[in-house]
Enzyme design. Structure first.
Site, mmCIF file in Angstrom:
data_model
loop_
_atom_site.group_PDB
_atom_site.id
_atom_site.type_symbol
_atom_site.label_atom_id
_atom_site.label_comp_id
_atom_site.label_asym_id
_atom_site.label_seq_id
_atom_site.Cartn_x
_atom_site.Cartn_y
_atom_site.Cartn_z
ATOM 1 C CG HIS A 175 -91.452 47.453 29.668
ATOM 2 N ND1 HIS A 175 -92.673 47.204 30.253
ATOM 3 C CD2 HIS A 175 -91.641 48.510 28.840
ATOM 4 C CE1 HIS A 175 -93.564 48.070 29.808
ATOM 5 N NE2 HIS A 175 -92.962 48.870 28.943
ATOM 6 C CG ASP A 182 -91.631 45.056 32.943
ATOM 7 O OD1 ASP A 182 -91.525 46.068 33.659
ATOM 8 O OD2 ASP A 182 -92.318 45.035 31.888
#
Length: 397
Positions: free
Chosen positions: A63, A66
């Site tokens: 993501h 992340d």
């Protein structure tokens, strides 16, 4: 019959040719749950790339947040991305898929693309476009959309027809953004029935496939089904994946395991539903699926860092064990003879509709006395077939 003995474990050791991938959020999971705080230290993204490569993985997914913190400055963002790209290059890793975190920040508590607030919907588009740019910069050919909080807790809060239209508008907008920028990127939509919302829109593979057909650019949109998400509803994941494959829409897949219709557990691949996941691997391999084998799972909360790498290795080895079991299934003379017998039948009758409809074929079929009482006496020997499958999986043949 000559017994086929178990091969040495060496043949199951993962390599980059296997196209196994993990998310930064999977091996980076710190073990927090609704009842307890983190139990493992944070792992740096570049360190995760290094360790996964050493274990034989091929790719790492992410993501946006992340990798890049939500509130990072442009300068900080660029430095993080440079370091991550250098690690990918140093350790021979790729980014097969990227996605956007549209569920963690409080702004998305009522959803993103389907929120009742138009400002939130617009912010979700902005965040996704920037995340798409990041994914393309990292070389990702697939962009995943998981609904996250796209759903309801209070049914009266949203008109579900409006929600569907809002989701369609968002995917159409982002499809045009990709095309306008000349990106070589395909979208994969990920269904889930519930959690974190009480009910999530587009809960199954079938819902997503039907939705894709209504988009402006259905050719660039497929699905990213997940084992646990379909098992949460008690559905047959193998059948759902088969439908996606047959439609040419399996762009990506999330592999994990699940103990029945509960909350999303993201267990190590093959740790629970051995027979089902054997047939999943058999399906993927025999149908020529060429995409990533992505493990969207995480280690038990009981584990330290070494346990995380044991978990990752276990996911990959189990896939390769199932792959070898599928080869043995297809090479087993007793199983194959039984399958041939099971699938035999009247070749004349089979030919009547194999070529499609014609008036002559319809009249011919209508005129036949099929003797259904006689047909009903047939035994199909599925008990024997299933037992042979179990014996193969348990290593006794």
């Amino acid at each position: 019959m000559t017994q086929i003995k178990e091969a040495t474990s060496d043949q199951y050791t993962p390599t980059k040719a296997d196209k196994f991938s993990f998310g930064l959020w999977t091996v980076g999971n710190q073990g927090r749950d609704p009842f307890g705080e983190v139990v493992r230290p944070e792992l740096q993204s570049t360190y995760i790339v290094k360790k996964l490569s050493e274990l034989g993985a091929w790719g790492v997914n992410l993501h946006d947040n992340d990798l890049v913190p939500f509130d990072a400055t442009p300068q900080k963002r660029d430095q993080i991305v440079r370091d991550f790209k250098q690690a990918l290059n140093d350790y021979g890793m790729v980014v097969p898929e990227a996605t956007t975190d549209l569920f963690r920040h409080p702004v998305f508590k009522d959803g993103a693309f389907t929120s009742v607030d138009p400002s939130v919907r617009s912010f979700a588009l902005q965040k996704t476009m920037r995340s798409i740019d990041l994914g393309v910069e990292l070389g990702a050919p697939i962009y995943v959309f998981w609904g996250g909080r796209e759903g309801v807790d209070a049914e009266a809060s949203k008109n579900p027809v409006d929600a569907i239209k809002r989701m369609r508008d968002a995917i159409n907008f982002l499809s045009e953004y990709v095309l306008d920028n000349g990106y070589q990127l395909r979208f994969a939509l990920e269904p889930k029935p519930n959690e974190p919302r009480s009910d999530t829109y587009f809960p199954t593979i079938g819902h997503m496939l039907a939705f894709i057909a209504t988009l402006d650019h259905p050719e660039m949109v497929g699905v990213n089904p997940e084992v646990a998400h379909e098992h949460m509803l008690g559905l047959n994941f193998v059948h759902g994946v088969a439908q996606a494959l047959e439609a040419g829409k399996l762009f990506h897949i999330d592999l994990n395991d699940q103990k029945g219709p509960r909350y999303d557990q993201d267990l190590r691949f093959g740790s629970e539903n051995i027979k089902s996941l054997f047939f999943l691997v058999k399906l993927l391999e025999e149908q020529g699926y060429t995409g990533p084998r992505h493990f969207d799972a995480h280690a038990y909360r009981t584990e330290d860092e070494q346990g995380v790498w044991d978990f990752a290795t276990g996911c990959m080895r189990t896939y390769n064990i199932f792959k070898e079991k599928a080869r043995r299934f297809n090479a087993d003379p007793e199983i194959q003879a039984l399958l041939q017998e099971i699938n035999s039948g009247d070749s004349v009758h089979a030919a009547l509709f194999s070529g499609g409809y014609s008036k002559a074929a319809a009249n011919q079929i209508k005129a036949i006395d099929f003797q259904p009482d006689m047909l009903a006496r047939r035994g199909y020997k599925y008990e024997k077939l299933d037992q042979l499958t179990i014996e193969l999986l348990l290593g006794t043949r």
